[in-house]
Every structure is written in structure tokens, then in C-alpha cells.
Motif scaffolding. Structure first.
Motif, PDB file in Angstrom:
ATOM      1  N   ILE A 121       0.487  -1.569  -0.295  1.00 47.28           N
ATOM      2  CA  ILE A 121      -0.079   0.225  -0.158  1.00 47.28           C
ATOM      3  C   ILE A 121       0.647   1.116   0.127  1.00 47.28           C
ATOM      4  CG2 ILE A 121      -2.077   1.260   1.400  1.00 47.28           C
ATOM      5  CD1 ILE A 121      -2.819  -1.475   2.152  1.00 47.28           C
ATOM      6  N   PRO A 122       1.658   1.720   1.144  1.00 51.33           N
ATOM      7  CA  PRO A 122       3.038   2.473   0.818  1.00 51.33           C
ATOM      8  C   PRO A 122       3.481   2.453  -0.336  1.00 51.33           C
ATOM      9  CG  PRO A 122       3.433   0.920   2.446  1.00 51.33           C
ATOM     10  CD  PRO A 122       1.919   0.662   1.912  1.00 51.33           C
ATOM     11  N   LEU A 123       4.338   1.646  -1.103  1.00 51.01           N
ATOM     12  CA  LEU A 123       4.612   1.486  -1.673  1.00 51.01           C
ATOM     13  C   LEU A 123       4.255   2.499  -3.376  1.00 51.01           C
ATOM     14  CD1 LEU A 123       7.164   0.802  -3.185  1.00 51.01           C
ATOM     15  CD2 LEU A 123       6.164  -1.443  -4.163  1.00 51.01           C
ATOM     16  N   CYS A 124       2.676   1.903  -3.121  1.00 51.36           N
ATOM     17  CA  CYS A 124       1.822   2.226  -4.209  1.00 51.36           C
ATOM     18  C   CYS A 124       1.434   3.461  -4.608  1.00 51.36           C
ATOM     19  CB  CYS A 124       0.267   1.177  -4.306  1.00 51.36           C
ATOM     20  SG  CYS A 124      -0.115   1.099  -5.821  1.00 51.36           S
ATOM     21  N   PHE A 125       1.557   3.990  -2.937  1.00 49.06           N
ATOM     22  CA  PHE A 125       0.726   5.139  -3.024  1.00 49.06           C
ATOM     23  C   PHE A 125       2.087   6.426  -3.520  1.00 49.06           C
ATOM     24  CE2 PHE A 125       1.382   8.637   0.066  1.00 49.06           C
ATOM     25  CZ  PHE A 125       0.163   9.452  -0.105  1.00 49.06           C
ATOM     26  N   PHE A 126       2.963   5.788  -2.935  1.00 51.78           N
ATOM     27  CA  PHE A 126       4.070   6.932  -3.225  1.00 51.78           C
ATOM     28  C   PHE A 126       4.659   7.031  -4.957  1.00 51.78           C
ATOM     29  CE2 PHE A 126       8.626   6.863  -4.464  1.00 51.78           C
ATOM     30  CZ  PHE A 126       8.880   7.895  -3.969  1.00 51.78           C
ATOM     31  N   ILE A 127       4.366   5.396  -5.908  1.00 50.10           N
ATOM     32  CA  ILE A 127       4.935   5.481  -7.373  1.00 50.10           C
ATOM     33  C   ILE A 127       3.438   6.176  -7.543  1.00 50.10           C
ATOM     34  CG2 ILE A 127       3.865   3.880  -9.112  1.00 50.10           C
ATOM     35  CD1 ILE A 127       4.818   1.832  -8.058  1.00 50.10           C
ATOM     36  N   TYR A 128       2.407   6.742  -7.049  1.00 50.43           N
ATOM     37  CA  TYR A 128       1.444   7.525  -7.908  1.00 50.43           C
ATOM     38  C   TYR A 128       1.764   8.886  -8.130  1.00 50.43           C
ATOM     39  CZ  TYR A 128      -1.983   3.503  -9.117  1.00 50.43           C
ATOM     40  OH  TYR A 128      -2.359   2.727  -9.690  1.00 50.43           O
ATOM     41  N   ILE A 129       2.276   9.040  -6.643  1.00 52.12           N
ATOM     42  CA  ILE A 129       2.401  10.286  -6.341  1.00 52.12           C
ATOM     43  C   ILE A 129       4.063  10.905  -7.021  1.00 52.12           C
ATOM     44  CG2 ILE A 129       3.098  12.251  -3.996  1.00 52.12           C
ATOM     45  CD1 ILE A 129       0.080  11.347  -4.266  1.00 52.12           C
ATOM     46  N   ALA A 130       4.925   9.681  -7.077  1.00 49.09           N
ATOM     47  CA  ALA A 130       6.211   9.971  -7.665  1.00 49.09           C
ATOM     48  C   ALA A 130       5.502  10.621  -8.947  1.00 49.09           C
ATOM     49  CB  ALA A 130       7.310   9.248  -7.583  1.00 49.09           C
ATOM     50  N   THR A 131       5.311   9.449  -9.289  1.00 49.25           N
ATOM     51  CA  THR A 131       4.890   9.064 -11.060  1.00 49.25           C
ATOM     52  C   THR A 131       3.689  10.628 -11.565  1.00 49.25           C
ATOM     53  OG1 THR A 131       5.098   7.010 -11.397  1.00 49.25           O
ATOM     54  CG2 THR A 131       4.142   7.803 -12.786  1.00 49.25           C
ATOM     55  N   THR A 132       2.801  10.671 -10.573  1.00 56.00           N
ATOM     56  CA  THR A 132       2.300  12.127 -11.680  1.00 56.00           C
ATOM     57  C   THR A 132       3.645  13.092 -11.098  1.00 56.00           C
ATOM     58  OG1 THR A 132       0.829  11.785  -9.247  1.00 56.00           O
ATOM     59  CG2 THR A 132      -0.005  10.367 -11.154  1.00 56.00           C
ATOM     60  N   ASN A 133       3.455  13.161 -10.253  1.00 52.27           N
ATOM     61  CA  ASN A 133       4.824  14.622 -10.024  1.00 52.27           C
ATOM     62  C   ASN A 133       5.536  14.896 -11.145  1.00 52.27           C
ATOM     63  OD1 ASN A 133       3.609  16.419  -7.968  1.00 52.27           O
ATOM     64  ND2 ASN A 133       3.219  14.563  -7.416  1.00 52.27           N
ATOM     65  N   CYS A 134       6.566  14.098 -10.908  1.00 54.52           N
ATOM     66  CA  CYS A 134       7.794  13.879 -12.366  1.00 54.52           C
ATOM     67  C   CYS A 134       7.084  14.051 -13.585  1.00 54.52           C
ATOM     68  CB  CYS A 134       7.995  12.323 -11.906  1.00 54.52           C
ATOM     69  SG  CYS A 134       9.121  12.572 -10.319  1.00 54.52           S
TER      70      CYS A 134
END
Length: 330
Positions: free
Chosen positions: A151-164
Motif C-alpha cells: 500500500i505505501p509503495l503503491c501510494f508513493f508510485i502514484y504521487i511520485a510518477t504523476t508529479n515527475c
């Protein structure tokens, strides 16, 4: 493969037809991009229509829904996540246009919106019997269940990828070109998964994967047409409507394919955009000086005198090489 080519072509033609209409509408309603005053090289772009992301989102949505077949739950999630992130971007663009400023949603408003989407999708994926907490390890080529840590890994992926991806949208054709190549790489990876699961008799998940490929192919077709009008000198910008939507797509597709770790390699130029901003802020906060002439990194290159089209070419070539390596590693 023939079906994927048809999906690509229909999406491309649809977007090519839509583009002049969307450009005309955006000009009529004065949906123009406000350019940052300290980006000297971009002064000649003032007044360029924005929210062009609508072009490839419309074509990809319509074509995907027409060609989805059989089990398509995961593909629908990919489409919805892309559209919802695009909706946040459209709200951001709308505020900029109405108030005639470069700041739309406030930073905390944007991150809260992105976080809510990320939490919902992460929990859905974790609970999904088709995906769950399983991820594929590159090179080793094995699947591992990481349990609640997913869950935290997936959450980080969405936040990081969308912003990058959003940060990479700063030059004509830059975000579109890099995302297009990124998605083509994941189409190849997804087809590998499709054949692998088909050979193992896991036809249900294989069908899900194939529908994800259809969505990606439709998006690639739409982006290809959009680049016809967005490459230098751009007639329309994608805006946050497009960049946040593409960021959502770049995150959700690998997650649904159980291959999120490949993002770091395939999306290397997105990573560089994000890291360059983080480093710029950290160095300035601690040493009161700038590490780059301007962040994200593509603006630093621009300030160094490198032609805008050259920078787009460099980013595209590196993304293509990274994507090829990712396919081999996968």
C-alpha cells in the motif's frame, strides 16, 4: 497485433480530427497559457492555447471503450485513473485561465487531490484478487508478495510518477514524446506478460492484460496526433489536464501489470525531472545557492543555450534506450 495497430490508427485519426477543433475552441474561450515571467526563452509562447490534453484523452477513451473485449476490469481502472488525474489537472488549468495567472490550485490542494486518488487506487489494487500485493522483481523474473507494504509503495508510485511527469511538461513536445516512448515500452512488456500468462493457462488475467495494452495503444495513438500540433513551435499545450493524466497512466499501467519497479528505468527522464527539483530545493535551503541554473533539469539545459528541440530529442533518445534495457531486464 493487427488489432493493436487498428486501435492505434483509429485513435490517431480521431485525435487528428479533434485537434483543430479543440485548438479553435480554446482560442475562442481564451484558454491561453500564462508563461512564467522569468523564463525568458518562452516569452514568444504567451497566448498559446492550453488544455490540449483533452485531445488524446478523448480519443483514447472513445477508442478504448469500443475495442475493450472480455475481462476488462483492470483496463477500466487504468482508464478511470488517467481521467480522474486529468480532471484534477483540468481544474488546475481552469483556475489559471479564469484568474489569468500561472498558479492554479495551491500546492496543498493539488497534493491532497493526488493523494486521495492514490490511496483509493492503492487500496483497490491491494484488495484485488487479480493483482494483490504481488510485484515482479526485474532480472530475477519472479513474483513476490510484499504484504501490507504494498500500500505505501503503491501510494508513493502514484504521487511520485504523476508529479515527475507533470514536472517534465515544460518544453514543446517534451512530456508527450517521452511518455509516448515510455508507453510503447510498456506495451512490449505487457505483451510479454500476455503470452506468458496465456501459456500458463491463466487466460482470465491474460485477457485483462490485453485490454490494458489496448488502452495504452489508444493513448499512444492520441499522443502521436497531439504531438503533430504540440511539437516546436507548439500550436497548443497539453496543460496540467494532459500532464497529470499522463502521469496517472504512467503509474497505473505498470501497477496493474505487477511491474511497478520498472518505472524507475523506463521513466528515467521523469525521475531526473523530479530529482533535479528536489536537489535544487535542498541545496538552496541548506547552502543558499542554486545547484542548477533552473529546475527541472530541462530548463537548466535550456539556460545553458541548448536548443529546445535538441533537448526534446535527447530526452526521447534516452527514454527509448532506457525502455529497451527495461524490456531486456524484464
Amino acid at each position: 497485433m493487427q488489432k493493436l495497430l487498428i486501435v492505434f490508427l483509429i485513435s490517431f485519426v480521431s485525435a487528428m480530427i479533434l485537434s483543430p477543433l479543440i485548438i479553435f475552441i480554446m482560442k475562442r474561450i481564451k484558454a491561453k497559457q500564462t508563461i512564467l515571467c522569468y523564463v525568458e526563452q518562452h516569452k514568444n509562447k504567451i497566448g498559446t492555447p492550453t488544455m490540449g490534453g483533452i485531445i488524446f484523452l478523448l480519443s483514447a477513451t472513445i477508442v478504448s471503450l469500443i475495442f475493450f473485449d472480455g475481462s476488462k476490469e483492470l483496463a477500466i481502472i487504468c482508464l478511470v485513473v488517467t481521467l480522474v488525474y486529468g480532471g484534477v489537472g483540468a481544474l488546475d488549468d481552469g483556475i489559471k485561465i479564469l484568474l489569468k495567472r500561472n498558479l492554479g490550485l495551491k500546492a496543498y490542494q493539488k497534493i491532497i487531490s493526488q493523494a486521495l486518488i492514490a490511496i483509493i487506487v492503492s487500496l483497490y489494487t491491494y484488495k484485488s484478487w487479480q493483482v494483490g500485493a504481488t510485484i515482479r522483481l526485474p532480472i530475477a523474473k519472479i513474483y513476490v508478495d510484499i504484504g501490507p507494504w504494498y500500500i505505501p509503495l503503491c501510494f508513493f508510485i502514484y504521487i511520485a510518477t504523476t508529479n515527475c511527469v507533470n514536472l517534465t511538461d515544460g518544453l514543446d513536445g517534451l512530456a508527450g514524446s517521452t511518455t509516448l516512448i515510455y508507453l510503447v515500452g510498456f506495451i512490449a512488456i505487457a505483451m510479454g506478460i500476455y503470452y506468458e500468462k496465456s501459456d500458463l493457462g491463466q487466460t482470465f488475467y491474460a485477457q485483462e492484460v490485453y485490454n490494458i495494452v489496448i488502452f495504452a495503444a489508444a493513448l499512444v495513438g492520441g499522443i502521436t496526433a497531439f504531438l503533430w500540433f504540440n511539437s516546436y513551435k507548439a500550436k497548443i499545450f497539453m496543460g496540467d489536464t494532459g500532464s497529470l493524466a499522463l502521469g496517472g497512466a504512467c503509474a497505473v499501467i505498470p501497477v496493474m501489470l505487477k511491474s511497478p519497479l520498472i518505472i524507475v528505468l523506463s521513466g528515467i527522464m521523469f525521475v531526473i525531472s523530479g530529482i533535479s527539483v528536489i536537489l535544487q530545493v535542498l541545496v538552496f535551503k541548506t547552502k543558499k545557492k542554486r545547484l542548477f541554473l533552473m529546475a527541472p533539469f530541462h530548463h537548466h539545459l535550456e539556460m545553458k543555450g541548448i536548443n529546445e528541440s535538441k533537448i526534446v530529442a535527447y530526452y526521447s533518445i534516452i527514454t527509448a534506450i532506457a525502455g529497451a534495457v527495461a524490456i531486456i531486464v524484464f
